[in-house]
Design a protein around this motif. Structure first.
Motif, PDB file in Angstrom:
ATOM      1  N   ILE A 183       0.672  -1.224  -0.101  1.00 31.36           N
ATOM      2  CA  ILE A 183       0.065  -0.225  -0.162  1.00 31.36           C
ATOM      3  C   ILE A 183       0.786   1.163   0.069  1.00 31.36           C
ATOM      4  N   LEU A 184       0.489   2.170  -0.918  1.00 30.29           N
ATOM      5  CA  LEU A 184       1.339   3.588  -1.024  1.00 30.29           C
ATOM      6  C   LEU A 184       0.132   4.502  -0.679  1.00 30.29           C
ATOM      7  N   ALA A 185       0.045   5.189   0.398  1.00 31.86           N
ATOM      8  CA  ALA A 185      -0.928   5.846   0.925  1.00 31.86           C
ATOM      9  C   ALA A 185      -0.496   6.633   2.156  1.00 31.86           C
ATOM     10  N   ASP A 186      -1.265   7.775   2.313  1.00 26.57           N
ATOM     11  CA  ASP A 186      -1.206   8.699   3.577  1.00 26.57           C
ATOM     12  C   ASP A 186      -1.571   7.606   4.848  1.00 26.57           C
ATOM     13  N   ALA A 187      -1.126   7.989   6.087  1.00 28.93           N
ATOM     14  CA  ALA A 187      -1.295   7.008   7.233  1.00 28.93           C
ATOM     15  C   ALA A 187      -2.902   6.742   7.312  1.00 28.93           C
ATOM     16  N   ALA A 188      -3.734   7.657   7.450  1.00 29.17           N
ATOM     17  CA  ALA A 188      -5.093   7.219   7.681  1.00 29.17           C
ATOM     18  C   ALA A 188      -5.785   6.479   6.648  1.00 29.17           C
ATOM     19  N   LEU A 189      -5.840   6.888   5.412  1.00 26.11           N
ATOM     20  CA  LEU A 189      -6.462   6.051   4.327  1.00 26.11           C
ATOM     21  C   LEU A 189      -5.603   4.739   4.145  1.00 26.11           C
ATOM     22  N   GLY A 190      -4.269   4.716   4.338  1.00 24.13           N
ATOM     23  CA  GLY A 190      -3.571   3.550   4.436  1.00 24.13           C
ATOM     24  C   GLY A 190      -3.822   2.489   5.473  1.00 24.13           C
ATOM     25  N   ALA A 191      -4.201   2.948   6.562  1.00 22.53           N
ATOM     26  CA  ALA A 191      -4.489   2.307   7.536  1.00 22.53           C
ATOM     27  C   ALA A 191      -6.004   1.493   7.605  1.00 22.53           C
ATOM     28  N   LEU A 192      -6.885   2.234   6.988  1.00 18.95           N
ATOM     29  CA  LEU A 192      -8.152   1.892   6.563  1.00 18.95           C
ATOM     30  C   LEU A 192      -8.070   0.637   5.772  1.00 18.95           C
ATOM     31  N   TYR A 193      -7.395   0.945   4.599  1.00 16.66           N
ATOM     32  CA  TYR A 193      -7.229  -0.298   3.639  1.00 16.66           C
ATOM     33  C   TYR A 193      -6.539  -1.454   4.109  1.00 16.66           C
ATOM     34  N   ALA A 194      -5.612  -1.039   4.929  1.00 20.58           N
ATOM     35  CA  ALA A 194      -4.825  -2.354   5.516  1.00 20.58           C
ATOM     36  C   ALA A 194      -5.708  -3.063   6.488  1.00 20.58           C
ATOM     37  N   SER A 195      -6.649  -2.197   7.314  1.00 19.08           N
ATOM     38  CA  SER A 195      -7.539  -3.156   8.100  1.00 19.08           C
ATOM     39  C   SER A 195      -8.485  -3.895   7.476  1.00 19.08           C
ATOM     40  N   ALA A 196      -8.971  -3.441   6.025  1.00 19.34           N
ATOM     41  CA  ALA A 196      -9.967  -3.962   5.311  1.00 19.34           C
ATOM     42  C   ALA A 196      -9.383  -5.235   4.620  1.00 19.34           C
TER      43      ALA A 196
END
Lengths: 287, 287
Positions: free
Chosen positions: A245-258
């Protein structure tokens, strides 16, 4: 010593870097994205950047090369690696060039990207991801790229973020979606529902649950975000897949948890490091 | 002889019928939907309808019974047939009553309808569809109802029409979706793509195909409509299923061609006849 200026010139924002020997030594960020700059203003913009960061060769990536940018640069068809991108630079003058985007076509399906290719291929070039990998760049238009032997062989854009923004701003759900999106239970419930891949019905259920008083509207935005992200991921990965995942922290964390909830493994990649590695390699290849 | 007035009172439009012995003898239609009528105006509206159509008992169905209508009438939970609906009328006075809507809940999933239940159950009561059937009412919020032994046992609302309207009015695809939706090749290509149930990616491909010049934007709205309708149907039916459609001719024909393309069989039901049969049966049961 090789020194140059790289500009990641998006629709809304613009970020410029002075890079020396692969390291960022100065940077600036502003809102002079392609949507805010008229065709006739680019030369002056570039002069301004050089005045601030140095009179150096310059590579421009992103929407600057689109029909809303300085000029429209033809896409390079995948499979493509950094050498193909570097070989198709659009030279404005002898020290200024625009990086082309990538296109993909498979029967009826087609896709395009502009700017993301530098980060995605840069992540591979820097060794941040293996040469065969699945990369994801979440956002308004979420990019999913499959890399084989260091080249992007196919990619898919999902307008996941845009759908969320449309639903939040307009239509029957807009009154319910005003709260902040938070990771946690409601988001993950949305992910599970989204994995059923029945968006139009799952979205209406947000309204029904609100009307029936069986869900608190304070969680509706988180649920809706989970729904859209879950549907996106479920269409893209099998259980056991690893996603970079290449993203800012907040959106990256949402994608990671999903991704985790759907049986995959997420790895966070430093997207700025990936961009700098990618654009430096393009500069070296083009020199 | 039994004579009464039935009003199908939606959000935007309103249609009133004077019904005698199950036959419509007079009707009127206007745009005084619930969104245009303030709470304090309903009594005068009803008096006006009686002045035009006769001083008769009156049944009001639809959004008139919602929180944007005259008053909020509790939903009847499915399974529910016409007797359950008739047994839960909300009586305003001794000759005026509001028909309740239906609710459905299955774990996290929930759904509601107001007004459609009269048509759906009326179609069964009139013998227009068999007592065990799948009914579809396309529209902004497309209703799919499963009827068993003459009662609705579950239903799903898909905001298919609303998503199309949002995408057409706002966002990155709006410039491409201005043309009329037509049945035919582009629509059916959209149906096939929609059956993959990957909306967020399939929608972005409309933009990519436009940018790359490999599809004519004149067909983009038809393709997008097919995409959304195809995804809706593919989530609802297996091959070989029969779907009973209650819709106006144009939208009904689009759904029918998509159902056919996905291996189902569509039958068109006269939705006004279904409404009249349903509301007459409710009036008889409540008398």
């Amino acid at each position: 010593m090789s020194a140059f200026i790289a500009v990641d010139w998006g629709t809304t924002n613009r970020r410029a870097y002075r890079i020396e020997d692969g390291k960022v030594v100065a940077t600036e960020r502003d809102d002079r994205g392609a949507a805010s700059v008229a065709v006739g203003e680019y030369e002056a913009e570039v002069t301004g950047i050089r005045a601030r960061l140095g009179d150096l060769p310059m590579l421009l990536a992103g929407m600057v090369g689109s029909n809303i940018g300085w000029r429209s640069v033809p896409y390079v068809a995948v499979p493509a690696g950094l050498a193909a991108v570097a070989g198709a630079l659009d030279r404005i003058d002898d020290h200024t060039a625009i990086v082309p985007g990538l296109s993909y076509r498979d029967g009826l399906h087609a896709d395009v990207m502009r700017g993301e290719e530098v980060q995605l291929l840069g992540a591979v070039a820097a060794g941040l991801v293996p040469p065969d990998a699945l990369l994801c760049q979440p956002g308004t238009h979420c990019k999913w790229a499959t890399v084989e032997s260091g080249a992007i062989v196919r990619f898919t854009t999902a307008m996941t973020g845009e759908l969320f923004a449309l639903l939040r701003a307009h239509g029957v759900l807009s009154r319910q979606l005003g709260h902040r999106v938070e990771p946690g239970g409601a988001f993950l419930e949305g992910v599970t529902e989204g994995a059923r891949r029945d968006l139009a019905a799952s979205l209406f259920a947000i309204r029904a649950r609100g009307v029936l008083g069986i869900a608190d509207d304070a969680h509706a935005a988180s649920f809706a975000s989970g729904l859209l992200i879950g549907a996106d991921i479920a269409a893209r990965i099998e259980r056991g897949a690893t996603v970079h995942i290449l993203a800012d922290a907040a959106l990256g964390a949402l994608y990671a948890s999903a991704i985790d909830a759907l049986g995959g493994t997420a790895r966070h990649i430093d997207s700025q490091a990936a961009f700098v590695a990618g654009i430096t390699r393009i500069q070296d290849l083009a020199a």
